[in-house]
Design an enzyme around this catalytic site. Structure first.
Site, PDB file in Angstrom:
ATOM      1  N   LYS A  35       0.840  -1.205   0.000  1.00 39.61           N
ATOM      2  CA  LYS A  35       0.000   0.000   0.000  1.00 39.61           C
ATOM      3  C   LYS A  35       0.875   1.255   0.000  1.00 39.61           C
ATOM      4  CE  LYS A  35      -0.117  -0.524   4.964  1.00 39.61           C
ATOM      5  NZ  LYS A  35      -0.813  -1.095   6.104  1.00 39.61           N
ATOM      6  N   TYR A 254      16.881  29.940   7.957  1.00 39.25           N
ATOM      7  CA  TYR A 254      15.675  30.665   8.383  1.00 39.25           C
ATOM      8  C   TYR A 254      15.625  30.764   9.900  1.00 39.25           C
ATOM      9  CZ  TYR A 254      13.419  30.606   3.804  1.00 39.25           C
ATOM     10  OH  TYR A 254      13.095  30.809   2.504  1.00 39.25           O
ATOM     11  N   MET A 302      12.590  24.596   2.044  1.00 42.06           N
ATOM     12  CA  MET A 302      11.781  23.837   1.089  1.00 42.06           C
ATOM     13  C   MET A 302      12.654  23.043   0.106  1.00 42.06           C
ATOM     14  SD  MET A 302       8.907  25.180  -1.588  1.00 42.06           S
ATOM     15  CE  MET A 302       7.790  25.802  -0.343  1.00 42.06           C
TER      16      MET A 302
HETATM   17  C1  LIG Z   1       0.064  -1.845   6.797  1.00 45.95           C
HETATM   18  C2  LIG Z   1      -0.442  -3.068   7.445  1.00 45.95           C
HETATM   19  C3  LIG Z   1       0.407  -4.145   7.701  1.00 45.95           C
HETATM   20  C4  LIG Z   1       1.905  -4.064   7.509  1.00 45.95           C
HETATM   21  O1  LIG Z   1       2.482  -3.313   8.562  1.00 45.95           O
HETATM   22  P1  LIG Z   1       4.067  -3.217   8.736  1.00 45.95           P
HETATM   23  O2  LIG Z   1       4.248  -2.632  10.074  1.00 45.95           O
HETATM   24  O3  LIG Z   1       4.548  -2.318   7.638  1.00 45.95           O
HETATM   25  O4  LIG Z   1       4.583  -4.581   8.592  1.00 45.95           O
HETATM   26  C5  LIG Z   1      -0.159  -5.320   8.157  1.00 45.95           C
HETATM   27  N1  LIG Z   1      -1.490  -5.412   8.390  1.00 45.95           N
HETATM   28  C6  LIG Z   1      -2.323  -4.368   8.201  1.00 45.95           C
HETATM   29  C7  LIG Z   1      -3.770  -4.526   8.503  1.00 45.95           C
HETATM   30  C8  LIG Z   1      -1.834  -3.176   7.738  1.00 45.95           C
HETATM   31  O5  LIG Z   1      -2.663  -2.136   7.560  1.00 45.95           O
END
Ligand SMILES: *Cc1c(COP(=O)(O)O)cnc(C)c1O
Length: 357
Positions: A35, A254, A302
């Site tokens: 994801k 800055y 930036m």
């Molecule tokens: C993102 C996610 C994972 C993976 O998590 P990590 O800490 O990156 O291993 C596993 N299960 C669910 C439900 C997630 O949303």
């Protein structure tokens, strides 16, 4: 001449990490979490590097469809399921699997009447997604009575604090609640995220769901990827675009919050929060100049940062500056920025040139 700011993605490292994960959990199938654009590494590039995984897990339908468009036919799990009726036929037509975690989703499935491949999500203490254990038997009954599950129903829970020492809620308690609940239910189970895979053997069930460790990075504050045999896959680098002397007492950047303790040589590197190098990075955060340790001075702008060249008399315009990667753990940088490595990996912006190797 183009801007030198780049993220190199080492796909061999990702492949290596999958092999390492299988060594740690040899009896589990791997649902690789890709994801959020493959944790910032590129969704399709990550998926291709991970094509040895048994399935992919994503947050939303758009991500799932991208995997199919890339020609990958693996099972794909929608970790948040669906949110509106129009998604249901798309999920079904593509053979995606969905997590069912909320009564509103169940209502959508009931009105569509199209069976789906389902994971029933149980909330064992994180209080994010999932049905309460006491409600789960009735939900399961309802799904089965109406024939809403295509194939066997499967079961999932998520650990809230497996990456912490003495974390709350206690991972052992979560695991226990889940396994007790599902013990008489046939169907595959899944508990472990990365922290579970590494530190909680009991969470390695039929399926594990590693994310960050596949990219060579740990969720822990006391161990980096290398410490557990992983190879970081992303290296973010840029180059020096100016080198200068600042006299003792001279103020840098800055706000002028940093003043030079002596006459000092500084470099200006072409990266800033516009590239995803966070503004919250503290003065003193390590960077590598020509492969050797240096540090950030003053505030992040930036498009630029200033670095200390006191110990780098050779450094000049055009020399390489590494912000994180194989030789400088992103876990360390995250600590200096008051964030977690996940956010740094996901946050590299589109201006940065990605080189997939
Ligand atoms: C993102 C996610 C994972 C993976 O998590 P990590 O800490 O990156 O291993 C596993 N299960 C669910 C439900 C997630 O949303």
């Amino acid at each position: 001449m183009t801007r030198a700011t780049r993220a190199r993605i080492n796909t061999d490292a990702i492949r290596h990490n999958l092999t390492r994960v299988r060594e740690i959990a040899p009896d589990s199938r791997v649902m690789a979490c890709i994801k959020a654009n493959g944790y910032g590494h590129g969704l399709v590039d990550a998926a291709r590097a991970l094509k040895g995984a048994d399935a992919f897990a994503v947050a939303c339908l758009e991500e799932a469809l991208e995997i199919r468009s890339a020609g990958l036919s693996h099972p794909v799990i929608l970790l948040e399921g669906i949110h509106r009726a129009s998604e249901i036929p798309v999920v079904r037509d593509n053979g995606f699997e969905m997590v069912l975690h909320d009564p509103a989703q169940l209502a959508l499935l009931e009105s569509a009447g199209l069976p789906q491949k389902l994971w029933l999500k149980i909330d064992t203490g994180m209080h994010r997604l999932g049905f309460r254990p006491e409600d789960a038997p009735a939900i399961r009954e309802r799904v089965q009575r109406q024939g809403l599950a295509e194939g066997p129903l499967r079961y999932m829970t998520h650990l809230a604090s497996a990456d912490e020492k003495d974390g709350t809620p206690d991972p052992a308690g979560q695991i226990d609640r889940f396994l007790k609940l599902v013990q008489d239910w046939p169907g595959e189970r899944s508990i472990a995220n990365s922290a579970g895979v590494v530190d909680w053997p009991q969470s390695r069930q039929d399926w594990i769901r590693p994310g960050i460790i596949l990219y060579g990075v740990t969720p822990f504050t006391d161990r980096c990827g290398q410490d557990i045999g992983l190879k970081p896959a992303m290296t973010v680098s840029t180059e020096l675009i100016a080198v200068k002397w600042v006299e003792k007492g001279g103020r840098v950047g800055y706000g002028g919050g940093w003043s030079s303790p002596r006459d000092m040589r500084l470099g200006v590197a072409a990266i800033g929060y516009g590239d995803g190098y966070p503004w919250h990075v503290a003065n003193g955060t390590p960077v590598l100049v020509n492969g050797r340790l240096s540090r950030v001075i003053g505030r992040v702008s930036m498009d630029m940062i200033t670095v200390d060249l006191s110990d780098h008399p050779e450094a000049g315009v055009g020399d390489e500056v590494i912000l994180w990667g194989a030789d400088l753990p992103v876990e360390t940088v995250a600590r200096h920025a008051g964030t977690i490595p996940y956010e740094l990996l996901c946050g590299v912006t589109r201006r940065v040139k990605f080189d997939v190797e």
